[in-house]
Write an enzyme that holds these catalytic residues in place. Sequence first.
Site, PDB file in Angstrom:
ATOM      1  N   GLN A 253       0.827  -1.206   0.000  1.00 13.39           N
ATOM      2  CA  GLN A 253       0.000   0.000   0.000  1.00 13.39           C
ATOM      3  C   GLN A 253       0.859   1.253   0.000  1.00 13.39           C
ATOM      4  O   GLN A 253       0.577   2.236  -0.689  1.00 13.39           O
ATOM      5  CB  GLN A 253      -0.909  -0.005   1.235  1.00 13.39           C
ATOM      6  CG  GLN A 253      -2.104   0.898   1.133  1.00 13.39           C
ATOM      7  CD  GLN A 253      -3.044   0.466   0.027  1.00 13.39           C
ATOM      8  OE1 GLN A 253      -3.221  -0.717  -0.221  1.00 13.39           O
ATOM      9  NE2 GLN A 253      -3.635   1.414  -0.664  1.00 13.39           N
ATOM     10  N   HIS A 256       2.349   3.024  -3.271  1.00 14.35           N
ATOM     11  CA  HIS A 256       1.482   3.747  -4.198  1.00 14.35           C
ATOM     12  C   HIS A 256       1.886   5.212  -4.321  1.00 14.35           C
ATOM     13  O   HIS A 256       1.932   5.777  -5.411  1.00 14.35           O
ATOM     14  CB  HIS A 256       0.026   3.697  -3.718  1.00 14.35           C
ATOM     15  CG  HIS A 256      -0.734   2.504  -4.194  1.00 14.35           C
ATOM     16  ND1 HIS A 256      -1.044   2.295  -5.511  1.00 14.35           N
ATOM     17  CD2 HIS A 256      -1.259   1.458  -3.518  1.00 14.35           C
ATOM     18  CE1 HIS A 256      -1.730   1.171  -5.638  1.00 14.35           C
ATOM     19  NE2 HIS A 256      -1.865   0.642  -4.447  1.00 14.35           N
TER      20      HIS A 256
END
Length: 424
Positions: A253, A256
């Site tokens: 995550q 990103h």
Amino acid sequence: MRIITVNDLKNKNISDEFFGVIEYDNDASIDAIIAGVKNSGDKFLIEISNKFSDGNFNSADDFIVTNDEIINAYNTVGQEYVNKITIAKNNILDFAARQLECIKNLEYKTGDSVLGHKTVPLDRVLCYVPGGNYPLPSSCLMTVIPAKAAGVNEIYLTSPRIKPETIVAAHIAGADKIYKLGGAQAISAFAFGTETIKEVNKIVGPGNRYVTYAKKHVYGKVDIDFLAGPSEVLIAADESADAKLIAADMLAQSEHDKDARSYLVTTSAELANNVQNYAKEFLDSLQTRDIAQIAFDKSFAVIADSIDEIIEITNKRAPEHLEIMLKNPKCYTDKFKNYGSMFIGSNCAEVFGDYVSGTNHVLPTNMASKYTGGLSVFDFIKILTYQEIDKNYAHELSKTASYIAQKEGLMAHKLASDLRGENG
């Protein structure tokens, strides 16, 4: 990653950071771009796109990806890429088609009167796919395919500095036209239309803050999916969870964007420390470390006193992605109410949802999951009601309608109702 306790969340500064929501305030520079495209059409669109180095555009025709460019893109990416994208497409399409089956046309009778609704697809939509350093073919699949499954007549896709991988994915997904536009200028062009670009009914897909602000600005002229902030994941875990998997998922995550966030809410301080250690180990060799390190360092692990407390914090945080890594996770899934998409158990990597399992990865961030779910086939249809009233039922309904109209002071409403009552 900062490891804190639930008590620390009582501190206003920490709480504001953990539960904070990004505000999209007025931005005069973006307003000027939106107005320029709205008022001056293709001429301004060409000027502003060249200014931001989105390409070398001499005319509006240069915005469209040509058939030759599509063929060249296929030759560039190779057959294995095409095969993998096709597998993902089929899974996403299957899920979207099954979703659509959940909504049926409705018709029922009351005497000789008929009431009902029917589902009608939108006529024209725009799918926005970010450009940036990496191609995002998955966003092509996630936006175009549910629109295709819904039966949308014209599906456009646009992406700045578009890459071959994006072109091929858009083509496989079924986009009718592919454009090389980005930023607030693209949103404005498709919201208001230009001499060569048709206005759409809805704009969907993620983007940077300029794109998000522009979507907020044009909402009302067109529909949008939602205002998306930086990507986020929250992992609810107890001592039974695998620290190595959690560390990998949090870093996935974090890479990103520097503003992306990963949250671990757990009853085990030992687990949080182990996750921290594994993350440091992975970061040593991670190619995206420059971004992932910054985002991970700003992320949180919260040590809760109970699973009920984990659930309470999670529902308040309302994350985009929610991973449940608790012992017997299905015992708790119904208690989690606010999330974009849920991933149950250690086998269920959030990245599967990003790419290939079938559910959509365009999901509400910024606590928007408190009031909406993720993008789906339902975003591309309208539910239209209809009714046909016979004379006897009109006479009966008029008694109530006329009474309510008079109470509201709307006397022409009462007149229209009374006239139907007289015909009974």
